[in-house]
Design an enzyme around this catalytic site. Structure first.
Site, PDB file in Angstrom:
ATOM      1  N   ASN A  11      87.083 103.274  73.597  1.00 31.18           N
ATOM      2  CA  ASN A  11      87.963 104.394  73.938  1.00 31.18           C
ATOM      3  C   ASN A  11      87.744 105.497  72.902  1.00 31.18           C
ATOM      4  O   ASN A  11      88.179 105.370  71.766  1.00 31.18           O
ATOM      5  CB  ASN A  11      89.419 103.888  73.911  1.00 31.18           C
ATOM      6  CG  ASN A  11      90.435 104.993  74.087  1.00 31.18           C
ATOM      7  OD1 ASN A  11      90.085 106.133  74.430  1.00 31.18           O
ATOM      8  ND2 ASN A  11      91.696 104.679  73.855  1.00 31.18           N
ATOM      9  N   TRP A  12      87.062 106.548  73.329  1.00 28.08           N
ATOM     10  CA  TRP A  12      86.707 107.613  72.367  1.00 28.08           C
ATOM     11  C   TRP A  12      87.880 108.563  72.094  1.00 28.08           C
ATOM     12  O   TRP A  12      87.779 109.454  71.274  1.00 28.08           O
ATOM     13  CB  TRP A  12      85.496 108.408  72.880  1.00 28.08           C
ATOM     14  CG  TRP A  12      84.228 107.611  72.954  1.00 28.08           C
ATOM     15  CD1 TRP A  12      84.069 106.274  72.705  1.00 28.08           C
ATOM     16  CD2 TRP A  12      82.921 108.101  73.304  1.00 28.08           C
ATOM     17  NE1 TRP A  12      82.754 105.910  72.875  1.00 28.08           N
ATOM     18  CE2 TRP A  12      82.023 107.007  73.243  1.00 28.08           C
ATOM     19  CE3 TRP A  12      82.416 109.360  73.662  1.00 28.08           C
ATOM     20  CZ2 TRP A  12      80.663 107.128  73.532  1.00 28.08           C
ATOM     21  CZ3 TRP A  12      81.065 109.488  73.946  1.00 28.08           C
ATOM     22  CH2 TRP A  12      80.201 108.392  73.876  1.00 28.08           C
ATOM     23  N   LYS A  13      88.961 108.392  72.838  1.00 26.02           N
ATOM     24  CA  LYS A  13      90.155 109.248  72.666  1.00 26.02           C
ATOM     25  C   LYS A  13      89.740 110.723  72.671  1.00 26.02           C
ATOM     26  O   LYS A  13      88.801 111.093  73.370  1.00 26.02           O
ATOM     27  CB  LYS A  13      90.910 108.849  71.395  1.00 26.02           C
ATOM     28  CG  LYS A  13      91.235 107.348  71.379  1.00 26.02           C
ATOM     29  CD  LYS A  13      92.220 106.949  70.338  1.00 26.02           C
ATOM     30  CE  LYS A  13      92.478 105.448  70.438  1.00 26.02           C
ATOM     31  NZ  LYS A  13      93.478 104.982  69.505  1.00 26.02           N
ATOM     32  N   HIS A  97      97.603 103.856  78.377  1.00 23.09           N
ATOM     33  CA  HIS A  97      97.405 103.642  76.936  1.00 23.09           C
ATOM     34  C   HIS A  97      98.695 104.005  76.195  1.00 23.09           C
ATOM     35  O   HIS A  97      99.413 104.925  76.592  1.00 23.09           O
ATOM     36  CB  HIS A  97      96.238 104.507  76.446  1.00 23.09           C
ATOM     37  CG  HIS A  97      95.828 104.190  75.051  1.00 23.09           C
ATOM     38  ND1 HIS A  97      96.499 104.687  73.960  1.00 23.09           N
ATOM     39  CD2 HIS A  97      94.852 103.382  74.571  1.00 23.09           C
ATOM     40  CE1 HIS A  97      95.933 104.197  72.859  1.00 23.09           C
ATOM     41  NE2 HIS A  97      94.934 103.413  73.203  1.00 23.09           N
ATOM     42  N   GLU A  99      99.257 105.659  73.649  1.00 20.06           N
ATOM     43  CA  GLU A  99      99.384 107.067  73.242  1.00 20.06           C
ATOM     44  C   GLU A  99      99.848 107.923  74.412  1.00 20.06           C
ATOM     45  O   GLU A  99     100.566 108.910  74.228  1.00 20.06           O
ATOM     46  CB  GLU A  99      98.040 107.566  72.675  1.00 20.06           C
ATOM     47  CG  GLU A  99      97.784 106.965  71.300  1.00 20.06           C
ATOM     48  CD  GLU A  99      96.321 106.753  70.943  1.00 20.06           C
ATOM     49  OE1 GLU A  99      95.435 107.322  71.606  1.00 20.06           O
ATOM     50  OE2 GLU A  99      96.068 105.988  69.982  1.00 20.06           O
ATOM     51  N   GLU A 169      97.423  95.760  73.582  1.00 16.27           N
ATOM     52  CA  GLU A 169      97.244  96.495  72.343  1.00 16.27           C
ATOM     53  C   GLU A 169      98.591  96.643  71.640  1.00 16.27           C
ATOM     54  O   GLU A 169      99.387  97.516  72.007  1.00 16.27           O
ATOM     55  CB  GLU A 169      96.680  97.893  72.633  1.00 16.27           C
ATOM     56  CG  GLU A 169      95.369  97.883  73.361  1.00 16.27           C
ATOM     57  CD  GLU A 169      94.619  99.204  73.202  1.00 16.27           C
ATOM     58  OE1 GLU A 169      93.519  99.186  72.652  1.00 16.27           O
ATOM     59  OE2 GLU A 169      95.163 100.250  73.594  1.00 16.27           O
ATOM     60  N   GLY A 175      94.767 101.839  65.272  1.00 15.66           N
ATOM     61  CA  GLY A 175      94.358 102.842  64.286  1.00 15.66           C
ATOM     62  C   GLY A 175      94.969 102.635  62.915  1.00 15.66           C
ATOM     63  O   GLY A 175      94.896 103.519  62.056  1.00 15.66           O
ATOM     64  N   SER A 215      92.480  98.051  66.071  1.00 16.12           N
ATOM     65  CA  SER A 215      91.673  97.871  64.858  1.00 16.12           C
ATOM     66  C   SER A 215      90.622  96.765  64.984  1.00 16.12           C
ATOM     67  O   SER A 215      90.367  96.043  64.029  1.00 16.12           O
ATOM     68  CB  SER A 215      92.579  97.635  63.641  1.00 16.12           C
ATOM     69  OG  SER A 215      93.446  98.751  63.456  1.00 16.12           O
ATOM     70  N   GLY A 237      88.658 103.453  67.096  1.00 14.98           N
ATOM     71  CA  GLY A 237      87.915 103.992  65.955  1.00 14.98           C
ATOM     72  C   GLY A 237      86.494 103.464  65.810  1.00 14.98           C
ATOM     73  O   GLY A 237      85.548 104.248  65.619  1.00 14.98           O
TER      74      GLY A 237
END
Ligand code: PGA
Length: 254
Positions: A11-13, A97, A99, A169, A175, A215, A237
């Site tokens: 996931n490159w966000k 997600h 976020e 998650e 992160g 992570s 990440g």
């Protein structure tokens, strides 16, 4: 991991311009050429989907979007439809997600609509769930996950459930460099599979892949993948650098 095919998704966000995305995908493609025992998925931002789609043609890498809207088209300024994603080369889409839940108001009910829309268009939804630190400390982990799972799959036919990938998650591990211990993760994955089994039966629960996210790095992937109910990872990440993402994809259980 059982005999479900592992899936490692990046996931490159909101990272990587088109040019940067091309560089990353080019490096990754070379590093993982020949890997054929894992489903490898990358989820660049919308603006880089096209260039990445072009670059991965004929490779072992598949494309995901990070979000979608549930209508096929219409006056919905700023939104992207499943039809658009399919025509850009996506075969997966991340839905719900944490976020998006936290910053963009997504709820179990919008997540449910998005999962349904993805399924209608033959996009594999990577359906994210997870508890916050406060919820874990208040011992609400299982009730929160129960609600997220049942809300997310509400009124979805049993036949379609096997096509969904669930990503667990824990929000406190995203992160932050903190990972759930392998045992903590396995306990939750087992719980989620049990919930799917209660709702749809054992056979379907045995097919559904459940990824762990939060992570994940090359040095902790093996401990996660040896767990019987962990079928892969959703990586943030560490998916932004080709060498670390390749290190995760090429995990080996000895
Ligand atoms: P992280 O992100 O690997 O950077 O913790 C995971 C995710 O948010 O999908």
């Amino acid at each position: 991991m059982a005999d479900r095919r592992p899936c490692i998704a990046g996931n490159w966000k909101m990272y990587k311009t088109g040019e940067e995305a091309l560089e990353l995908i080019g490096e990754l493609k070379d590093l993982i050429a020949g890997v054929d025992d894992v489903d490898v998925v990358v989820a660049p931002p919308f603006t880089a989907l096209s260039v990445v789609a072009d670059r991965i043609k004929g490779s072992n890498i598949q494309l995901a979007a990070q979000n979608l809207y549930w209508e096929s088209e219409g006056a919905y300024t700023g939104e992207i439809s499943p039809t658009m994603l399919v025509s850009t080369g996506c075969s997966y889409v991340i839905v719900g997600h944490s976020e998006r839940r936290q910053y963009f108001g997504e709820t179990d009910s919008t997540v449910n609509r998005k999962i349904k829309a993805a399924l209608v268009h033959n996009l594999v939804p990577i359906f994210c769930i997870g508890e916050s630190l406060e919820e874990r400390e208040a011992e609400k982990t299982f009730s929160v996950l129960d609600k997220q799972v049942s809300g997310g799959v509400e009124s979805i036919a049993a036949d379609d459930i096997g096509k969904i990938i669930i990503a667990y998650e824990p929000v406190w591990a995203i992160g932050t460099g903190k990972t759930a211990s392998n045992e903590q993760a396995q306990e939750v994955h087992h719980f989620i599979r049990k919930r799917v089994s209660d709702l749809y039966g054992k056979d379907i629960a045995n097919i559904v892949r459940i990824l762990y996210g939060g992570s994940v790095k090359p040095n902790n992937i093996v401990g996660l993948m040896v767990q019987p109910d962990i079928d892969g990872a959703l990586v943030g990440g560490a998916s932004l650098t080709a060498s670390s993402f390749a290190g995760i994809i090429k995990f080996k259980i000895s």
